[in-house]
Scaffold this motif. Structure first.
Motif, mmCIF file in Angstrom:
data_model
loop_
_atom_site.group_PDB
_atom_site.id
_atom_site.type_symbol
_atom_site.label_atom_id
_atom_site.label_comp_id
_atom_site.label_asym_id
_atom_site.label_seq_id
_atom_site.Cartn_x
_atom_site.Cartn_y
_atom_site.Cartn_z
ATOM 1 N N HIS A 91 0.821 -1.207 0.000
ATOM 2 C CA HIS A 91 0.000 0.000 0.000
ATOM 3 C C HIS A 91 0.860 1.264 0.000
ATOM 4 C CE1 HIS A 91 -3.055 -2.949 1.546
ATOM 5 N NE2 HIS A 91 -3.709 -2.353 0.556
ATOM 6 N N SER A 92 2.002 1.189 0.662
ATOM 7 C CA SER A 92 2.943 2.308 0.577
ATOM 8 C C SER A 92 3.453 2.459 -0.853
ATOM 9 C CB SER A 92 4.118 2.089 1.532
ATOM 10 O OG SER A 92 3.685 2.097 2.879
ATOM 11 N N ALA A 93 3.729 1.325 -1.503
ATOM 12 C CA ALA A 93 4.170 1.360 -2.900
ATOM 13 C C ALA A 93 3.109 2.011 -3.780
ATOM 14 C CB ALA A 93 4.481 -0.049 -3.393
ATOM 15 N N ARG A 195 0.662 13.659 8.886
ATOM 16 C CA ARG A 195 -0.119 12.723 9.697
ATOM 17 C C ARG A 195 0.381 11.289 9.517
ATOM 18 N NH1 ARG A 195 -4.559 15.249 11.827
ATOM 19 N NH2 ARG A 195 -4.949 17.349 10.998
ATOM 20 N N HIS A 196 0.788 10.941 8.304
ATOM 21 C CA HIS A 196 1.361 9.611 8.088
ATOM 22 C C HIS A 196 2.661 9.442 8.881
ATOM 23 C CE1 HIS A 196 -1.736 8.855 5.309
ATOM 24 N NE2 HIS A 196 -1.162 9.331 4.207
ATOM 25 N N VAL A 197 3.476 10.485 8.882
ATOM 26 C CA VAL A 197 4.730 10.431 9.638
ATOM 27 C C VAL A 197 4.443 10.277 11.134
ATOM 28 C CG1 VAL A 197 6.760 11.763 10.338
ATOM 29 C CG2 VAL A 197 6.083 11.694 7.932
ATOM 30 N N ALA A 198 3.441 10.998 11.634
ATOM 31 C CA ALA A 198 3.077 10.886 13.049
ATOM 32 C C ALA A 198 2.615 9.469 13.378
ATOM 33 C CB ALA A 198 1.981 11.896 13.380
ATOM 34 N N ASP A 199 1.831 8.864 12.505
ATOM 35 C CA ASP A 199 1.381 7.479 12.721
ATOM 36 C C ASP A 199 2.568 6.528 12.771
ATOM 37 O OD1 ASP A 199 -1.245 8.283 12.779
ATOM 38 O OD2 ASP A 199 -1.641 7.768 10.674
ATOM 39 N N LEU A 200 3.488 6.689 11.845
ATOM 40 C CA LEU A 200 4.656 5.802 11.788
ATOM 41 C C LEU A 200 5.576 6.013 12.987
ATOM 42 C CD1 LEU A 200 5.322 6.054 7.963
ATOM 43 C CD2 LEU A 200 4.827 3.934 9.215
ATOM 44 N N ASP A 201 5.570 7.221 13.520
ATOM 45 C CA ASP A 201 6.357 7.478 14.728
ATOM 46 C C ASP A 201 5.795 6.673 15.901
ATOM 47 O OD1 ASP A 201 8.289 8.775 16.361
ATOM 48 O OD2 ASP A 201 6.743 10.157 17.057
ATOM 49 N N GLY A 207 9.299 -4.539 12.529
ATOM 50 C CA GLY A 207 8.772 -4.932 11.231
ATOM 51 C C GLY A 207 7.294 -5.249 11.216
ATOM 52 N N HIS A 208 6.807 -6.015 12.215
ATOM 53 C CA HIS A 208 5.404 -6.443 12.171
ATOM 54 C C HIS A 208 4.423 -5.273 12.319
ATOM 55 C CE1 HIS A 208 2.029 -9.147 12.343
ATOM 56 N NE2 HIS A 208 1.620 -8.566 13.474
ATOM 57 N N PRO A 209 4.605 -4.383 13.309
ATOM 58 C CA PRO A 209 3.681 -3.242 13.390
ATOM 59 C C PRO A 209 3.676 -2.381 12.124
ATOM 60 C CG PRO A 209 4.906 -3.464 15.424
ATOM 61 C CD PRO A 209 5.535 -4.411 14.438
ATOM 62 N N VAL A 210 4.842 -2.232 11.496
ATOM 63 C CA VAL A 210 4.900 -1.449 10.253
ATOM 64 C C VAL A 210 4.112 -2.149 9.158
ATOM 65 C CG1 VAL A 210 6.418 -0.582 8.433
ATOM 66 C CG2 VAL A 210 7.112 -0.388 10.828
ATOM 67 N N TRP A 211 4.217 -3.495 9.103
ATOM 68 C CA TRP A 211 3.454 -4.244 8.099
ATOM 69 C C TRP A 211 1.960 -4.108 8.346
ATOM 70 C CZ3 TRP A 211 0.097 -8.442 8.601
ATOM 71 C CH2 TRP A 211 -0.289 -9.046 7.385
ATOM 72 N N VAL A 212 1.540 -4.163 9.614
ATOM 73 C CA VAL A 212 0.117 -4.002 9.958
ATOM 74 C C VAL A 212 -0.353 -2.606 9.563
ATOM 75 C CG1 VAL A 212 -1.547 -3.883 11.848
ATOM 76 C CG2 VAL A 212 0.181 -5.705 11.818
ATOM 77 N N TRP A 213 0.493 -1.593 9.858
ATOM 78 C CA TRP A 213 0.135 -0.224 9.475
ATOM 79 C C TRP A 213 -0.052 -0.126 7.969
ATOM 80 C CZ3 TRP A 213 2.533 3.298 6.231
ATOM 81 C CH2 TRP A 213 2.030 4.602 6.254
ATOM 82 N N ASP A 214 0.824 -0.737 7.222
ATOM 83 C CA ASP A 214 0.721 -0.685 5.763
ATOM 84 C C ASP A 214 -0.542 -1.383 5.268
ATOM 85 O OD1 ASP A 214 2.203 -0.175 3.071
ATOM 86 O OD2 ASP A 214 1.581 -2.271 2.963
ATOM 87 N N GLU A 215 -0.911 -2.492 5.902
ATOM 88 C CA GLU A 215 -2.120 -3.207 5.502
ATOM 89 C C GLU A 215 -3.359 -2.345 5.703
ATOM 90 O OE1 GLU A 215 -2.711 -6.607 4.233
ATOM 91 O OE2 GLU A 215 -0.726 -5.938 3.562
ATOM 92 N N GLU A 216 -3.331 -1.509 6.725
ATOM 93 C CA GLU A 216 -4.480 -0.643 7.042
ATOM 94 C C GLU A 216 -4.368 0.730 6.383
ATOM 95 O OE1 GLU A 216 -4.518 -0.523 11.257
ATOM 96 O OE2 GLU A 216 -5.250 -2.602 11.483
ATOM 97 N N PHE A 217 -3.229 0.959 5.745
ATOM 98 C CA PHE A 217 -2.945 2.277 5.179
ATOM 99 C C PHE A 217 -3.767 2.517 3.922
ATOM 100 C CE2 PHE A 217 -0.182 4.739 2.169
ATOM 101 C CZ PHE A 217 -0.334 5.964 2.783
ATOM 102 N N SER A 218 -4.302 3.717 3.815
ATOM 103 C CA SER A 218 -5.040 4.123 2.618
ATOM 104 C C SER A 218 -4.563 5.497 2.214
ATOM 105 C CB SER A 218 -6.552 4.150 2.887
ATOM 106 O OG SER A 218 -7.242 4.697 1.784
ATOM 107 N N SER A 219 -4.202 5.620 0.944
ATOM 108 C CA SER A 219 -3.719 6.913 0.447
ATOM 109 C C SER A 219 -4.865 7.902 0.275
ATOM 110 C CB SER A 219 -2.981 6.715 -0.878
ATOM 111 O OG SER A 219 -3.824 6.191 -1.862
#
Length: 219
Positions: A91-93, A195-201, A207-219
C-alpha cells in the motif's frame, strides 16, 4: 492598333507603380507610411503575441516544472523500493506510485500553461533519486521514506510561493490565481504526509507493526 498599344502601356505603367508603392509600404516608406511598418514588421518576435508574460516568470516557472519532474522521479524510486519482494509494503508502494503520476501531471499542466502564456518550456537534467530507505535504530524504512516525501512536498510548496511572488512582482494576477490552486493542493498534501509520519512514529521501527500499518494504510 496604336490606341490599343497605348492603353496596354498605360495599364502596365500603373501596375508597375502599384508594385513600387507596395514595396515602399513594406519598407514603411511608401504611401502607407507607418501603416506599412505595422502590416509588415521587420522582425517577428516569438513573444509578440503574449507581451504580458515576463521572462523572469517564464524562467522561474521552468525551474518549478523541473522540481515537479524531480518529485515524480523520486516518488517512482520510492514506489520501486516498497514494491520489492524483500520489502513488500504494497500500500505504501501504491501511494508513492500515485504521487509519481500526480507530480508528473502537475509538470505537464504547468508546461501547457507556460506554452499558453507564450513562454518557452526548457526542460532540465534531473539528478538520480534516492533508491534505498534504510531503517535506523528508532525509525522504520517506511518512516524514513515518508519523512523524505514530506520534506519534498515542502520544497514544492516553497517553490510555488516563489512563482506566485514573481507573478505579483510583474503585476500578473491571472498567473497568481492559477498558482493558487496548486498552493491549496500542496497544503493538503503536506498535512496528509505529516499525519502519516506521526502514525509511523507511534508504530516504531519493528517490522510487524509497520506491516500491519501498511495493511491498514489508505492513500
Amino acid at each position: 492598333p496604336g490606341a490599343t498599344l497605348y492603353q496596354n502601356h498605360r495599364t502596365m505603367k500603373q501596375s508597375v507603380l502599384a508594385i513600387v508603392a507596395l514595396a515602399g509600404a513594406v519598407e514603411g516608406k511608401g504611401v502607407l507610411g507607418e501603416m506599412g511598418k505595422n502590416l509588415f514588421p521587420e522582425k517577428t518576435s516569438s513573444r509578440s503575441r503574449h507581451s504580458t508574460w515576463h521572462t523572469e516568470t517564464e524562467a522561474i516557472l521552468n525551474d518549478h516544472i523541473a522540481l515537479e519532474m524531480a518529485a515524480s522521479y523520486q516518488y517512482s524510486a520510492m514506489y520501486a523500493y516498497f514494491a520489492r519482494d524483500t520489502v513488500n509494503l504494497k500500500h505504501s508502494a501504491e501511494f508513492f506510485a500515485e504521487n509519481a503520476a500526480e507530480e508528473f501531471g502537475h509538470a505537464k499542466k504547468l508546461m501547457d500553461y507556460q506554452i499558453k502564456r507564450g513562454g518557452k518550456v526548457v526542460l532540465k537534467p534531473l539528478d538520480a533519486p534516492v533508491h534505498t530507505f534504510e531503517a535506523t535504530d528508532d525509525k522504520s524504512d517506511a518512516r524514513v521514506a515518508f519523512e523524505s516525501a514530506l520534506a519534498l512536498e515542502k520544497r514544492v510548496f516553497d517553490s510555488l510561493l516563489a512563482v506566485h511572488a514573481m507573478c505579483g512582482k510583474h503585476s500578473d494576477p491571472q498567473c497568481q490565481d492559477h498558482i493558487d490552486d496548486y498552493l491549496e493542493e500542496q497544503i493538503d498534501a503536506i498535512d496528509k504526509l505529516a499525519r502519516h509520519v506521526a502514525d509511523l512514529d507511534r508504530v516504531g521501527n519493528d517490522g510487524h507493526p509497520v506491516w500491519v500499518w501498511d495493511e491498514e494504510f489508505s492513500s
